[in-house]
Design a protein around this motif. Structure first.
Motif, PDB file in Angstrom:
ATOM      1  N   ARG A 130       7.045   3.215  -1.114  1.00 51.06           N
ATOM      2  CA  ARG A 130       5.759   2.940  -0.665  1.00 51.06           C
ATOM      3  C   ARG A 130       5.148   4.465   0.410  1.00 51.06           C
ATOM      4  O   ARG A 130       4.339   4.494   0.257  1.00 51.06           O
ATOM      5  CB  ARG A 130       6.156   2.214   0.736  1.00 51.06           C
ATOM      6  N   ILE A 131       6.264   5.122   1.022  1.00 51.88           N
ATOM      7  CA  ILE A 131       5.549   6.234   1.280  1.00 51.88           C
ATOM      8  C   ILE A 131       4.831   7.561   0.634  1.00 51.88           C
ATOM      9  O   ILE A 131       3.987   7.530   1.153  1.00 51.88           O
ATOM     10  CB  ILE A 131       6.769   7.126   2.689  1.00 51.88           C
ATOM     11  N   GLN A 132       5.711   7.472  -0.903  1.00 51.81           N
ATOM     12  CA  GLN A 132       5.063   8.501  -1.171  1.00 51.81           C
ATOM     13  C   GLN A 132       3.606   8.019  -1.898  1.00 51.81           C
ATOM     14  O   GLN A 132       2.771   8.757  -2.037  1.00 51.81           O
ATOM     15  CB  GLN A 132       5.962   8.858  -2.684  1.00 51.81           C
ATOM     16  N   ALA A 133       3.772   6.881  -1.862  1.00 53.59           N
ATOM     17  CA  ALA A 133       1.790   5.594  -2.666  1.00 53.59           C
ATOM     18  C   ALA A 133       1.220   6.183  -1.207  1.00 53.59           C
ATOM     19  O   ALA A 133      -0.085   6.165  -1.571  1.00 53.59           O
ATOM     20  CB  ALA A 133       2.445   5.026  -3.529  1.00 53.59           C
ATOM     21  N   PHE A 134       1.751   5.975  -0.144  1.00 55.71           N
ATOM     22  CA  PHE A 134       0.640   5.815   0.928  1.00 55.71           C
ATOM     23  C   PHE A 134       0.994   7.669   1.423  1.00 55.71           C
ATOM     24  O   PHE A 134      -0.870   7.925   1.010  1.00 55.71           O
ATOM     25  CB  PHE A 134       1.198   5.910   2.046  1.00 55.71           C
ATOM     26  N   ARG A 135       1.340   8.501   0.708  1.00 48.52           N
ATOM     27  CA  ARG A 135       0.774   9.879   1.013  1.00 48.52           C
ATOM     28  C   ARG A 135       0.199  10.326   0.453  1.00 48.52           C
ATOM     29  O   ARG A 135      -0.603  10.937   0.598  1.00 48.52           O
ATOM     30  CB  ARG A 135       2.311  10.567   1.434  1.00 48.52           C
ATOM     31  N   LEU A 136       0.511  10.015  -1.209  1.00 47.29           N
ATOM     32  CA  LEU A 136      -0.311  10.854  -2.513  1.00 47.29           C
ATOM     33  C   LEU A 136      -1.515   9.792  -2.339  1.00 47.29           C
ATOM     34  O   LEU A 136      -2.314  10.842  -3.495  1.00 47.29           O
ATOM     35  CB  LEU A 136       1.120  11.315  -3.477  1.00 47.29           C
ATOM     36  N   VAL A 137      -1.200   8.809  -2.094  1.00 45.15           N
ATOM     37  CA  VAL A 137      -2.431   8.185  -2.994  1.00 45.15           C
ATOM     38  C   VAL A 137      -3.803   7.352  -2.050  1.00 45.15           C
ATOM     39  O   VAL A 137      -4.921   7.757  -1.574  1.00 45.15           O
ATOM     40  CB  VAL A 137      -2.007   6.630  -3.951  1.00 45.15           C
ATOM     41  N   THR A 138      -2.973   7.007  -0.775  1.00 44.22           N
ATOM     42  CA  THR A 138      -4.233   6.111   0.135  1.00 44.22           C
ATOM     43  C   THR A 138      -4.577   7.128   1.362  1.00 44.22           C
ATOM     44  O   THR A 138      -5.655   7.043   1.242  1.00 44.22           O
ATOM     45  CB  THR A 138      -3.127   5.145   0.816  1.00 44.22           C
ATOM     46  N   LEU A 139      -4.125   8.093   1.780  1.00 40.35           N
ATOM     47  CA  LEU A 139      -3.790   8.741   2.352  1.00 40.35           C
ATOM     48  C   LEU A 139      -4.833   9.950   2.373  1.00 40.35           C
ATOM     49  O   LEU A 139      -6.244  10.332   3.330  1.00 40.35           O
ATOM     50  CB  LEU A 139      -2.701   9.657   3.595  1.00 40.35           C
ATOM     51  N   PRO A 140      -4.872  10.708   1.094  1.00 40.82           N
ATOM     52  CA  PRO A 140      -6.101  11.901   0.877  1.00 40.82           C
ATOM     53  C   PRO A 140      -7.428  10.924   0.529  1.00 40.82           C
ATOM     54  O   PRO A 140      -8.236  11.272   1.910  1.00 40.82           O
ATOM     55  CB  PRO A 140      -5.831  12.007  -0.078  1.00 40.82           C
ATOM     56  N   GLN A 141      -7.541   9.395   0.564  1.00 42.83           N
ATOM     57  CA  GLN A 141      -8.982   9.122   0.020  1.00 42.83           C
ATOM     58  C   GLN A 141      -9.413   8.690   1.747  1.00 42.83           C
ATOM     59  O   GLN A 141     -10.543   8.307   2.245  1.00 42.83           O
ATOM     60  CB  GLN A 141      -8.633   7.498  -0.710  1.00 42.83           C
ATOM     61  N   MET A 142      -8.335   8.461   2.183  1.00 47.15           N
ATOM     62  CA  MET A 142      -8.890   7.629   3.855  1.00 47.15           C
ATOM     63  C   MET A 142      -9.440   8.755   4.666  1.00 47.15           C
ATOM     64  O   MET A 142     -10.495   8.596   4.911  1.00 47.15           O
ATOM     65  CB  MET A 142      -7.138   7.206   4.660  1.00 47.15           C
ATOM     66  N   MET A 143      -8.248   9.918   4.529  1.00 47.41           N
ATOM     67  CA  MET A 143      -8.980  10.687   4.996  1.00 47.41           C
ATOM     68  C   MET A 143     -10.234  11.015   4.667  1.00 47.41           C
ATOM     69  O   MET A 143     -11.053  11.316   5.962  1.00 47.41           O
ATOM     70  CB  MET A 143      -8.116  11.886   5.265  1.00 47.41           C
ATOM     71  N   HIS A 144     -10.285  10.774   3.675  1.00 47.80           N
ATOM     72  CA  HIS A 144     -12.051  11.572   2.986  1.00 47.80           C
ATOM     73  C   HIS A 144     -13.269  10.629   3.829  1.00 47.80           C
ATOM     74  O   HIS A 144     -13.743  10.684   4.309  1.00 47.80           O
ATOM     75  CB  HIS A 144     -12.124  11.387   1.628  1.00 47.80           C
ATOM     76  N   ILE A 145     -12.484   9.265   3.559  1.00 46.91           N
ATOM     77  CA  ILE A 145     -13.782   8.237   4.148  1.00 46.91           C
ATOM     78  C   ILE A 145     -13.785   8.617   5.404  1.00 46.91           C
ATOM     79  O   ILE A 145     -14.663   7.896   6.239  1.00 46.91           O
ATOM     80  CB  ILE A 145     -12.775   6.698   3.308  1.00 46.91           C
ATOM     81  N   ALA A 146     -12.800   8.942   6.374  1.00 50.33           N
ATOM     82  CA  ALA A 146     -12.827   8.513   7.925  1.00 50.33           C
ATOM     83  C   ALA A 146     -12.906   9.760   8.358  1.00 50.33           C
ATOM     84  O   ALA A 146     -13.690   9.764   9.611  1.00 50.33           O
ATOM     85  CB  ALA A 146     -11.337   8.059   8.513  1.00 50.33           C
ATOM     86  N   ARG A 147     -13.363  10.777   7.941  1.00 48.57           N
ATOM     87  CA  ARG A 147     -14.064  11.637   8.512  1.00 48.57           C
ATOM     88  C   ARG A 147     -15.194  11.986   8.892  1.00 48.57           C
ATOM     89  O   ARG A 147     -15.183  12.884  10.333  1.00 48.57           O
ATOM     90  CB  ARG A 147     -13.870  13.099   7.121  1.00 48.57           C
ATOM     91  N   PRO A 148     -16.224  11.198   8.665  1.00 52.47           N
ATOM     92  CA  PRO A 148     -17.175  11.136   9.267  1.00 52.47           C
ATOM     93  C   PRO A 148     -17.278  10.736  10.409  1.00 52.47           C
ATOM     94  O   PRO A 148     -18.088  11.096  11.631  1.00 52.47           O
ATOM     95  CB  PRO A 148     -18.241  10.916   8.375  1.00 52.47           C
ATOM     96  N   VAL A 149     -16.529   9.426  10.427  1.00 53.91           N
ATOM     97  CA  VAL A 149     -16.864   9.093  11.513  1.00 53.91           C
ATOM     98  C   VAL A 149     -15.892   9.651  12.781  1.00 53.91           C
ATOM     99  O   VAL A 149     -15.912   9.427  13.613  1.00 53.91           O
ATOM    100  CB  VAL A 149     -16.457   6.896  11.715  1.00 53.91           C
ATOM    101  N   TYR A 150     -14.643   9.778  11.882  1.00 52.06           N
ATOM    102  CA  TYR A 150     -13.753  10.105  13.560  1.00 52.06           C
ATOM    103  C   TYR A 150     -14.580  11.723  14.019  1.00 52.06           C
ATOM    104  O   TYR A 150     -13.796  12.554  14.920  1.00 52.06           O
ATOM    105  CB  TYR A 150     -12.779  11.265  12.055  1.00 52.06           C
TER     106      TYR A 150
END
Lengths: 221, 293
Positions: A130-150
């Motif tokens: 679960r952690i690997q899936a989050f770190r390697l799949v969700t997190l990079p995409q999430m960071m990309h999406i969140a960046r402008p609003v952050y």
């Protein structure tokens, strides 16, 4: 030109403005780091399976996001933490971190929701934890999406800190007000202050633009 | 093509701005001035914490003389009020004579106008109600300073004898490491009484009084800077022990009632929050109007 020199540079005025600027940057930076960490924790509970924690965090986010940051700051400084002996700057960092955390939590949640859950399922099928899936799949995409609003959250946070004069802190805005009162030139002084705030904001935009440019270059390579 | 587009957008914005200003700005202001055939004077005033703007305006309406009405707008600090004056939101700002002189010395476009039958505001210290000993100590020092002429000397040095464009001299506040200091809140919003110098140090007449008080009470003084609106909260939450305050004097016959103040019909406790006690006054100043030439 002489007026500008007298307002912003003469007799140690420049050093005083720099000190005020440093206080603004200190509060913003510390509140951002703390607020982001706390926001991530809030987001974890907000999206978790534990129902009481989910309601609790949802309540916290709704309450804090709906409350003007000045009121939260004054409530903490003059009320809840009045007898704590904490330095005003610490209380300010705490107040802004609590406020930022609520915004960041919702930002993270919306970013996670915007990612494709099917990719996580695929990763899990391939044997990712679960952690690997989050770190390697969700997190990079999430960071990309969140960046402008952050980026906007950071700029907003810097602007919110302009109210700390109410809790005995001399930040950039307070220095600008003092200068305006002393020189009796409020228009020029406040315009100068505004330019400094815009410059800080553009530093933030610059950092994010650089990050984006770096990402694009890495993809191209 | 892009330049053309940008120019069109800018022109459109300028046109929209001009239309909006035309609709809501000057014409509306002129209309206000002629409501009910009365000449309405818009005056700016520093915020009174215990008397709302609406309440004050209703008190003024009750007392207004025929033909001239006054509408008061509150401002948190002098800079905001000065910008409102520049923008034409108010026709004059009602402030202390010493502050008005300091302002007009630095701005040639402004002029001081005497207020007919003007009130004198008194300057004093605000302390927590339970700090009776501190209040008594301050009252004693104020009485001593009045008796030996120190107050007069300081007011001359820091207020009345200031040359055009000159700032009041810096003051060294007594401070002994290890002492529990008397924490005093200053705003820096009211030069030459209360200002912060270019190097960030507190200065002005009030600070000079503080230094003298520190010497006479043999205690260290620590200055806490706070926005005007935060003074009362700073005091009651024990973040400061003393704040600078002003009170509106009433005519003797009015006996501290809500009306009867000369010029402005304001209750004496208009600016005194709950839980605060005031010392005797150490200075009084005329109230004048500052307007554009």
């Amino acid at each position: 030109m002489d007026t500008i020199y007298q307002i912003f540079i003469a007799n140690g005025a420049f050093a005083t403005i720099c000190k005020g600027l440093l206080v603004t940057v200190e509060i913003s930076l510390a509140a951002l780091v703390l607020g982001t960490l706390l926001g991530a924790v809030l987001c974890f509970f907000r999206m978790g399976k534990n129902r009481p924690m989910r309601f609790l965090t949802a309540g916290y986010i709704a309450l804090v996001r709906g409350c003007p940051v000045l009121m939260l700051l004054m409530l903490l400084f003059y009320g809840v933490l009045a007898q704590s002996g904490l330095a005003p700057i610490v209380v300010a960092i705490l107040a802004f971190a609590l406020h930022t955390a609520a915004h960041v939590a919702e930002l993270f949640r919306s970013s996670i929701m915007a990612t494709d859950f099917g990719q996580v399922e695929a990763a899990r099928t391939l044997g990712f934890s679960r952690i690997q899936a989050f770190r390697l799949v969700t997190l990079p995409q999430m960071m990309h999406i969140a960046r402008p609003v952050y980026q906007s959250t950071i700029v907003n946070l810097i602007q919110w800190t302009s109210v700390v004069g109410y809790v005995t802190i001399t930040d950039l805005t307070r220095v600008i007000y003092n200068t305006a009162s002393r020189t009796m030139q409020p228009m020029i002084t406040i315009l100068g202050g505004m330019i400094i705030y815009i410059a800080i904001s553009y530093c933030v935009y610059g950092i994010f633009a650089w990050l984006e440019w770096r990402d694009k270059r890495e993809v191209a390579e | 093509m892009n330049w053309k587009k940008a120019a069109t957008i800018l022109l459109g914005c300028a046109l929209a701005g001009a239309v909006l200003v035309g609709c809501g700005g000057q014409q509306a202001a002129q209309k206000d001035n002629n409501q009910d055939g009365k000449n309405i004077v818009k005056v700016g005033l520093l915020t009174r914490q215990n008397l709302s703007e609406d309440k004050l305006n209703s008190l003024l309406k009750e007392k207004e003389s025929s033909g001239q009405a006054m509408i008061v707008t509150y401002y948190d600090n002098l800079s905001a009020m000065q910008m409102a004056l520049d923008a034409g939101n108010i026709q004059s700002m009602r402030i202390y004579k010493s502050v008005a002189s300091y302002l007009t010395d630095r701005n040639n476009n402004l002029v001081v106008k005497e207020v007919a039958d003007h009130p004198m505001d008194e300057f004093c210290f605000g302390v927590r109600k339970e700090d009776e000993k501190l209040q008594a100590d301050l009252n004693r020092v104020i009485a001593d300073m009045k008796a030996d002429g120190t107050l007069e000397k300081l007011s001359k040095e820091y207020v009345t004898a200031l040359k055009k464009g000159e700032e009041p001299p810096a003051v060294t506040l007594p401070f002994q490491p290890g002492d529990v200091p008397l924490r005093i809140a200053v705003t820096g919003d009211l030069p030459p009484l209360d200002l912060v110098k270019a190097d960030g140090s507190a200065a002005g007449f009030n600070t000079a009084i503080l230094a003298e008080i520190g010497k006479r009470l043999r205690c260290s003084i620590e200055v806490v800077q706070v926005a005007s609106g935060g003074r009362a909260a700073t005091l009651t939450s024990k973040k400061a022990d003393v704040v600078f305050w002003t009170v509106v004097p009433v005519e003797k016959k009015a006996n501290n009632e809500a009306v009867g103040i000369k010029g402005l019909f304001m209750p004496r406790d208009a600016d005194v929050p709950e839980g605060m006690a005031l010392t005797d006054s150490y200075f009084s100043d005329e109230v004048v109007d500052v307007a554009k030439k």
